[in-house]
Design an enzyme around this catalytic site. Sequence first.
Site, mmCIF file in Angstrom:
data_model
loop_
_atom_site.group_PDB
_atom_site.id
_atom_site.type_symbol
_atom_site.label_atom_id
_atom_site.label_comp_id
_atom_site.label_asym_id
_atom_site.label_seq_id
_atom_site.Cartn_x
_atom_site.Cartn_y
_atom_site.Cartn_z
ATOM 1 N N PHE A 83 -105.386 5.385 56.426
ATOM 2 C CA PHE A 83 -104.273 5.461 57.379
ATOM 3 C C PHE A 83 -102.834 5.118 57.377
ATOM 4 O O PHE A 83 -101.875 5.050 57.920
ATOM 5 C CB PHE A 83 -104.622 6.087 58.622
ATOM 6 C CG PHE A 83 -104.470 4.899 60.151
ATOM 7 C CD1 PHE A 83 -105.404 3.911 59.650
ATOM 8 C CD2 PHE A 83 -103.567 4.944 60.684
ATOM 9 C CE1 PHE A 83 -105.135 3.015 60.437
ATOM 10 C CE2 PHE A 83 -103.551 3.777 61.678
ATOM 11 C CZ PHE A 83 -103.550 3.100 61.658
ATOM 12 N N LYS A 84 -103.258 3.645 56.715
ATOM 13 C CA LYS A 84 -102.332 2.523 56.802
ATOM 14 C C LYS A 84 -101.313 2.991 55.773
ATOM 15 O O LYS A 84 -99.580 2.879 56.228
ATOM 16 C CB LYS A 84 -102.515 1.384 56.231
ATOM 17 C CG LYS A 84 -103.596 0.930 56.862
ATOM 18 C CD LYS A 84 -102.783 0.517 58.355
ATOM 19 C CE LYS A 84 -104.287 -0.312 58.937
ATOM 20 N NZ LYS A 84 -105.490 0.038 59.744
ATOM 21 N N ASP A 85 -101.336 4.070 54.789
ATOM 22 C CA ASP A 85 -100.214 4.459 53.734
ATOM 23 C C ASP A 85 -99.646 4.869 54.826
ATOM 24 O O ASP A 85 -98.078 5.377 54.263
ATOM 25 C CB ASP A 85 -100.861 5.529 52.666
ATOM 26 C CG ASP A 85 -101.672 5.250 51.497
ATOM 27 O OD1 ASP A 85 -101.720 3.356 51.544
ATOM 28 O OD2 ASP A 85 -102.634 5.282 51.535
ATOM 29 N N LEU B 115 -96.768 2.473 55.996
ATOM 30 C CA LEU B 115 -96.136 2.046 54.810
ATOM 31 C C LEU B 115 -95.766 2.123 53.378
ATOM 32 O O LEU B 115 -95.920 1.319 52.856
ATOM 33 C CB LEU B 115 -97.767 0.528 54.884
ATOM 34 C CG LEU B 115 -98.324 -0.859 55.558
ATOM 35 C CD1 LEU B 115 -99.675 -0.958 55.687
ATOM 36 C CD2 LEU B 115 -96.907 -1.297 55.424
#
Length: 496
Positions: free
Chosen positions: A111-113, A116
């Site tokens: 989920f960091k995408d 980021l």
Amino acid sequence: MTLQYQSTRNQNNRVTASQAVLQGLAVDGGLYVPTQIPKIDLDFDLLAKLSYQELALKLLHPFFDDYTKEELTHCINSAYDTKFDTEEIAPLKKVGNEYFLELFHGSTIAFKDMALSILPYLMTTAAKKNKVDNEIVILTATSGDTGKAAMAGFADVPGTSIIVFYPKDGVSKIQERQMTTQEGANTHVVAIEGNFDSAQTNVKKMFNNSKLREKLLGHHKQFSSANSMNIGRLFPQVVYYIYAYVQLVKQAEIKSGDTINFSVPTGNFGNILAAYYAKQLGLPINKLICASNENHVLTDFFNSGTYDKNRDFFVTSSPSMDILISSNLERLIFHLSGDDDQKTTDLMHDLETKGVYQLTDTMKANLQDFAAEFATQVETSAQIAETFKNHHYIVDPHTAVAENVYHKYQQQTADNTPTVIVSTASAYKFPRIVVEAINGKAQIDDPELVDVLHQLSDIPLPNAVQGLFTAEVRHKTVVHENQMQEIVETILNLES
Ligand SMILES: *Cc1c(COP(=O)(O)O)cnc(C)c1O
């Protein structure tokens, strides 16, 4: 009027959104928070007509209001493009009676995408707006997923470089491999002998070290952060909570205005804090369920009002949540105290010196937005197996923690509010845990485990995994947690 951001530790330290993005952390050690919550008209039937990108523009412009609409549109469209393997960007899947918000369709399958992918654009735009021509050095501690997602975003972006620290024995094989094979002349990855908390604490120390800051400026460089301490990461995460709600309305699972719960697998408290801000914007949320693993410092905090990091640290099957110092909780503390910078400073000082702090009774009474529980590793694996058996749906260990905790919450409260389980990683990131949960002990290595997972699920092999085991390992540096500043100075050639 431009929205101001202030430090949680000093109300006189005020900046605009683009300045907060550039700085990452406030130099007084605090985190930037908006001085007021923007007013946005949430007409869900109208919002249902918008694409993810259009919704993002509507929701993010009020938070990043010193960016022009054109600038922000450029950031959003560059971020949420074909790097995602689905046009929906964040699909909502109904599985049995539960809803999974899949946030892992970006290029590094976590989920960091979601945040980021956009942060590098927000940052380079902010540098231009503020006429900063120093090189921006992104300094980041990772519990496994931020590192790769941040490097994927910043690799070869002119005017930037990025240094990532990860706990050497605290990430999955795939996570490590994703980072150590990262390409891009401006990317640097360092494994540390220590856990995520020491990595994060030492990164914060470097940010707050004025001598180091001077030295960097002498070399035309300045630090910024890609951790969720940066508002450029935090607020893009608000979008998918509202998007999820809108999908539920659209799919006629709820009526506009009904309340829902979110169960969020939590580590550094960034993701669930974004949901808290979504609620402040007017999203009808009943409970935010804070799900932890065996490092359940947050469960204890929500249930007792005391935060106590003095406890054993466990390396678990959900490594991105192996955290005892949840940075973003500082922002919640600030809001719980009625935006009191002095109270926040005092409590954070207690945390730094004693490892523990206690909420006042008034602050405790403000915790009712949240519920909290944790899942053990055994329960997590059992949950993966059960969800597969019942629904042929494969969840990763972090998502399994959130699902298991939701079941516990429901048993304890009999709350039947529709609940969205926030799904933070693809199972392909943790093939051993997932395959062993379903099939029992496996005497094979990761590349074969990936094949087994492929056969078990109907999920196509993501690009992020293809070629991972044959790619060249480019980053091999390992240092002790006390040598982090030294290695930063070496990488940046600050000695000369
Ligand atoms: C980072 C991460 C989390 C925790 O999110 P926070 O914002 O740090 O609370 C949960 N699951 C996965 C897969 C992650 O990468």
